[in-house]
Design an enzyme around this catalytic site. Structure first.
Site, PDB file in Angstrom:
ATOM      1  N   HIS A 180     -53.809 -32.913 -37.343  1.00  0.00           N
ATOM      2  CA  HIS A 180     -52.950 -31.839 -37.163  1.00  0.00           C
ATOM      3  C   HIS A 180     -51.623 -32.416 -36.634  1.00  0.00           C
ATOM      4  O   HIS A 180     -51.409 -32.997 -35.708  1.00  0.00           O
ATOM      5  CB  HIS A 180     -53.650 -30.775 -36.110  1.00  0.00           C
ATOM      6  CG  HIS A 180     -52.913 -29.709 -36.141  1.00  0.00           C
ATOM      7  ND1 HIS A 180     -51.896 -29.213 -35.495  1.00  0.00           N
ATOM      8  CD2 HIS A 180     -53.394 -28.264 -36.526  1.00  0.00           C
ATOM      9  CE1 HIS A 180     -51.538 -28.101 -35.419  1.00  0.00           C
ATOM     10  NE2 HIS A 180     -52.507 -27.386 -36.137  1.00  0.00           N
ATOM     11  N   ARG A 203     -45.121 -22.578 -35.093  1.00  0.00           N
ATOM     12  CA  ARG A 203     -44.239 -22.830 -36.044  1.00  0.00           C
ATOM     13  C   ARG A 203     -44.044 -21.583 -36.829  1.00  0.00           C
ATOM     14  O   ARG A 203     -43.214 -21.093 -37.402  1.00  0.00           O
ATOM     15  CB  ARG A 203     -44.952 -24.025 -36.627  1.00  0.00           C
ATOM     16  CG  ARG A 203     -44.473 -25.229 -36.150  1.00  0.00           C
ATOM     17  CD  ARG A 203     -44.975 -26.558 -36.896  1.00  0.00           C
ATOM     18  NE  ARG A 203     -46.218 -26.547 -36.737  1.00  0.00           N
ATOM     19  CZ  ARG A 203     -47.117 -26.599 -37.854  1.00  0.00           C
ATOM     20  NH1 ARG A 203     -46.622 -26.848 -39.306  1.00  0.00           N
ATOM     21  NH2 ARG A 203     -48.633 -26.692 -37.753  1.00  0.00           N
TER      22      ARG A 203
END
Length: 399
Positions: A180, A203
């Protein structure tokens, strides 16, 4: 790709029913918040809305709690053993699983073994991202990833996989490890092996990624693999501004995730406050202060904000190919929230091969009678890189 078509077909076609089942009368989960995660073309990931004060509601923990509470009301049919370790599975003459041996922690000193006859065994023991011992599955299949931190806890040791490998179960994609891109670095303990996950929605709601020079270097909504690769290429090794790093895990390669007040509002001020209280997100009055924290020239970060705003308003094309802009304007004059992020092992795609019914497949290609697997312990569903949001989904669908 690596994914088995029949498994991805089941996952996608039964996903809506799985969400409705969790939201139904048995569990009453409010999965009404829809977010746009990296790698997705549209917002489609169901989450639980934050509490009235803005505090986050972790969907994984809430799901487990709801299911556990329901099971506890079925004590006449379900008996739960805790502090208990299954040490072996026993097959009958026909090759089917017919019993298991287990040990309770309270009896471990006496080395007492307990026998249980079973009609079937469902393995849901998780992945193998935490164990770094010489005999670990990570060392065996992906030694190049051993130096990375992980978002998994000490339970992720691959015990279930090891348990059935010796019986002849087929393993697939064991070298496929998802990293990740945005685990959160604690400035007070940057080399800790276990990291908090920086949610995809940081994000997804408009946060931008910059390097130590204050420059963007990637489409923030790209797949995890591509964002991870970009951070390793354009990021920098973490260095403590005030003291020597503690001994522990690896020194991380870092980038900086910046959110303005609009992103913070969309993500949830209360949710962001949770990470802020833990020291994983820092709040600054303006872009100048944020640039000082990052170590970049304030003018460089201001230029990044200005260019990003032009890209978001379609004045110029984004050099990184970004086309979705949840927040269109960044300015150095507004409040900023900054997290130091680093790639970390988040999921192990490999595991025990299963068919569309969750049945374990042997190395000879035949079904293992009475043996099932679901979740991260299984393999074949996600191929070389799991799509965000599909982990909990797989657990529900395949069980």
């Amino acid at each position: 790709g690596r994914s088995l078509l029949i498994l991805t077909k089941v996952l996608s076609e039964e996903s809506a029913d799985a969400v409705e089942w969790l939201m139904g009368p048995k569990f009453n989960l409010s999965l009404t918040a829809i977010s746009h995660c990296g790698g997705h073309s549209l917002p489609r990931t169901h989450r639980i809305p934050p509490l009235p004060d803005g505090r986050p509601v972790p969907v994984g923990f809430s799901t487990i709690k709801a299911v556990k509470s329901y099971l506890m009301t079925r004590s006449e049919r379900i008996h739960v053993l805790t502090e208990t370790k299954v040490t072996s599975l026993i097959t009958g003459k026909n090759g089917n699983i017919e019993a298991l041996i287990y040990k309770k922690s309270s009896e471990e000193a006496q080395d007492k073994e307990n026998y249980m006859k079973v009609g079937a065994v469902v393995l849901t023991t998780g992945g193998y991202a935490y164990d770094r011992s010489p005999s670990s599955l990570l060392n065996k299949y992906a030694p190049e990833k051993v130096h990375l931190a992980t978002t998994s806890g000490p339970q992720a040791t691959g015990d279930g996989i090891k348990l059935v490998e010796g019986l002849g179960a087929k393993l697939v994609d064991m070298d496929q490890i998802q990293v990740h891109p945005t685990s959160l670095v604690d400035p007070n303990d940057p080399t800790n092996l276990t990291k908090f996950l920086g949610p995809e929605t940081m994000r997804g709601e408009g946060g931008i990624l910059v390097n130590k020079d204050g420059r963007r270097f990637v489409n923030e909504l790209e797949t995890r693999a591509k964002v991870t690769a970009a951070i390793f290429e354009h990021g920098s090794s973490y260095s403590s501004p005030s003291e020597e790093l503690k001994e522990g895990g690896p020194v991380p390669t870092v980038a900086y995730l910046i959110m303005n007040s609009k992103v913070a509002e969309k993500f949830g001020i209360g949710m962001l406050g949770f990470y802020e209280k833990k020291g994983l997100v820092k709040r600054f009055v303006n872009g100048h202060e944020a640039a000082v924290y990052i170590g970049s020239e304030p003018e460089a970060l201001e230029e990044t904000f200005s260019l990003y705003s032009k890209v978001a308003s379609n004045e110029v094309a984004d050099e990184f190919g970004k086309r979705t802009f949840p927040v269109e304007k960044f300015s150095s004059d507004e409040e900023m929230f900054v997290a130091i992020v680093t790639p970390a092992i988040h999921y192990t795609m490999g595991g025990i091969l299963i068919n569309e019914h969750g049945q374990v497949i042997g190395s000879d290609g035949d079904v293992f009678g009475g043996l099932y697997a679901a979740g991260e312990v299984s393999g074949g569903v996600h191929g070389s890189n799991r799509l965000a949001g599909n982990s909990l989904l797989e657990c529900v669908v395949m069980v």
